[in-house]
Design an enzyme around this catalytic site. Structure first.
Site, PDB file in Angstrom:
ATOM      1  N   THR A  38      -3.759   2.368 -20.195  1.00 53.92           N
ATOM      2  CA  THR A  38      -3.604   0.999 -20.676  1.00 53.92           C
ATOM      3  C   THR A  38      -3.476  -0.021 -19.550  1.00 53.92           C
ATOM      4  OG1 THR A  38      -1.209   1.328 -20.863  1.00 53.92           O
ATOM      5  CG2 THR A  38      -2.537   1.734 -22.830  1.00 53.92           C
ATOM      6  N   ARG A  73      -0.418  10.968  -0.585  1.00 51.21           N
ATOM      7  CA  ARG A  73      -1.508  10.711   0.354  1.00 51.21           C
ATOM      8  C   ARG A  73      -1.314  11.357   1.720  1.00 51.21           C
ATOM      9  NH1 ARG A  73      -1.945   4.317  -1.089  1.00 51.21           N
ATOM     10  NH2 ARG A  73      -2.938   4.549  -3.126  1.00 51.21           N
ATOM     11  N   CYS A  91      -6.313   0.928  -1.601  1.00 49.68           N
ATOM     12  CA  CYS A  91      -7.525   0.160  -1.881  1.00 49.68           C
ATOM     13  C   CYS A  91      -8.151  -0.420  -0.614  1.00 49.68           C
ATOM     14  CB  CYS A  91      -7.225  -0.945  -2.889  1.00 49.68           C
ATOM     15  SG  CYS A  91      -5.745  -1.913  -2.517  1.00 49.68           S
ATOM     16  N   HIS A 107     -10.977  -7.453  -2.729  1.00 45.21           N
ATOM     17  CA  HIS A 107     -10.323  -7.508  -1.423  1.00 45.21           C
ATOM     18  C   HIS A 107     -11.363  -7.784  -0.342  1.00 45.21           C
ATOM     19  CE1 HIS A 107      -6.743  -6.288  -3.313  1.00 45.21           C
ATOM     20  NE2 HIS A 107      -6.554  -5.096  -2.780  1.00 45.21           N
TER      21      HIS A 107
END
Length: 341
Positions: free
Chosen positions: A11, A101, A132, A244
């Site tokens: 969502t 990560r 990102c 970005h």
């Protein structure tokens, strides 16, 4: 024959984008489940433009056994609870949070850059999706690194408010509207007013004065591309809804002219070179929204260092910076390991 796929956090902005991209790329799916928190249970959500709607299930009660892969976009706190459960049940997790990560036994993957690293996923049955800003930068850097070996990168980012989620996008909209009608524009999500302003601060501050976002770009680039590359970043939030941008200065060990770099980037996977030295001959964030590519423009020689280049890099952060990269990882996982389709 397709896969049984889970999208957790369906969502949210990134989760919805994951569903859109799975549909757009016609990912081979036999069955799909969409998960969210208890407050969204029972909601209906569209599966891209397929015409199908899916009922949201409560992640707390979901049984991951028998599912092939799960794309997670639920934040680090929830991921810490549910990713190990899914992995233990045999469902490979592709996680968009920062939680895993830098774990040495969990691959951090950008498919155009280090696809072979995915082979280590079986250690934990979890694969990490990078930050990102890192994702789009390494897509642009990797072919240049292969050609001339990058020594040092200095990057300044111009990051859209969608990187801070729906709250960030709402705040930019509300502040802009309030300023036009003369109402106060008090910050809530961000530390200062974001409308008609820029904020040189993303994520928390570290002891050395850098922010965690800047640290992520350094350590993730080293893990994905090459531990010997030196990176320094300044990350800035700007009043843009999606997309970005990055101004990147690169120093190489070997000579690489701007003309040669343009030729390399023109053929590089995941890169779209748009570099006309004229008014408008470059890509801006608003033009990259909804696109798969990482756009590179304004490639030029840096006269201040030996073997230096400067370039401009733009990408849809909800796509390549998050959802698209996750789906590409899923495609890579299928090709190299699951091989059902």
């Amino acid at each position: 024959m397709g896969y049984r796929v889970v999208v957790a956090g369906a969502t949210g902005n990134v989760g919805r984008e994951m569903l859109n991209i799975l549909a757009e790329r016609e990912f081979p799916i036999d069955e799909i489940a969409v998960l969210a928190s208890a407050r969204s249970q029972g909601d209906m959500i569209e599966f891209g433009e397929t015409g199908k709607t899916l009922k949201v299930q409560n992640i707390e009660h979901f049984d991951f056994a028998g599912w092939d892969m799960a794309l997670f976009a639920i934040g680090s706190t929830a991921t810490k609870i549910y990713a190990p459960k899914a992995a233990a049940a045999g469902c490979t997790v592709i996680d968009n949070s920062s939680l895993y990560r830098m774990e040495p036994d969990i691959p951090l993957i950008v498919p155009e850059v280090n696809p072979e690293a995915i082979d280590g996923y079986k250690a934990r049955n979890i694969i990490a999706n990078p930050n990102c800003s890192t994702a789009q930068m390494v897509v642009a850097l990797k072919p240049l690194h292969d050609a001339a070996t990058i020594k040092r990168v200095v990057v300044s980012t111009y990051q859209s408010v969608s990187g801070a989620g729906k709250q960030g996008m709402d705040e930019l909209f509300e502040q802009s509207r309030n300023i036009f009608v003369g109402d106060p524009a008090e910050p809530k999500k961000f530390t200062k007013q974001i409308a008609f302003n820029v904020i040189p601060h993303i994520d928390s501050f570290l002891d050395d004065g850098f922010t965690k976002e800047e640290w992520k770009m350094v350590v993730e680039t080293k893990k994905i591309m090459d531990p010997k590359v030196k990176v320094v970043a300044t990350c800035v939030r700007v009043p843009v809804f999606v997309g970005h941008s990055e101004a990147i200065n690169i120093e190489f060990e070997n000579e690489l002219s701007a003309a040669d770099a343009q030729k390399i980037l023109r053929e590089a996977p995941g890169v779209m070179l748009v570099d006309k030295r004229e008014d408008g001959g470059y890509v801006t964030p608003i033009e990259c929204v909804g696109e798969f590519a990482t756009y590179v423009s304004r490639v030029r020689d840096d006269p201040t260092v030996d073997n230096g280049l400067v370039l401009w890099c733009v990408s849809d952060n909800l796509r390549k910076g998050a959802a698209l990269n996750a789906v590409q990882i899923a495609e890579l996982l299928g090709r190299r390991h699951l091989k059902k389709a």
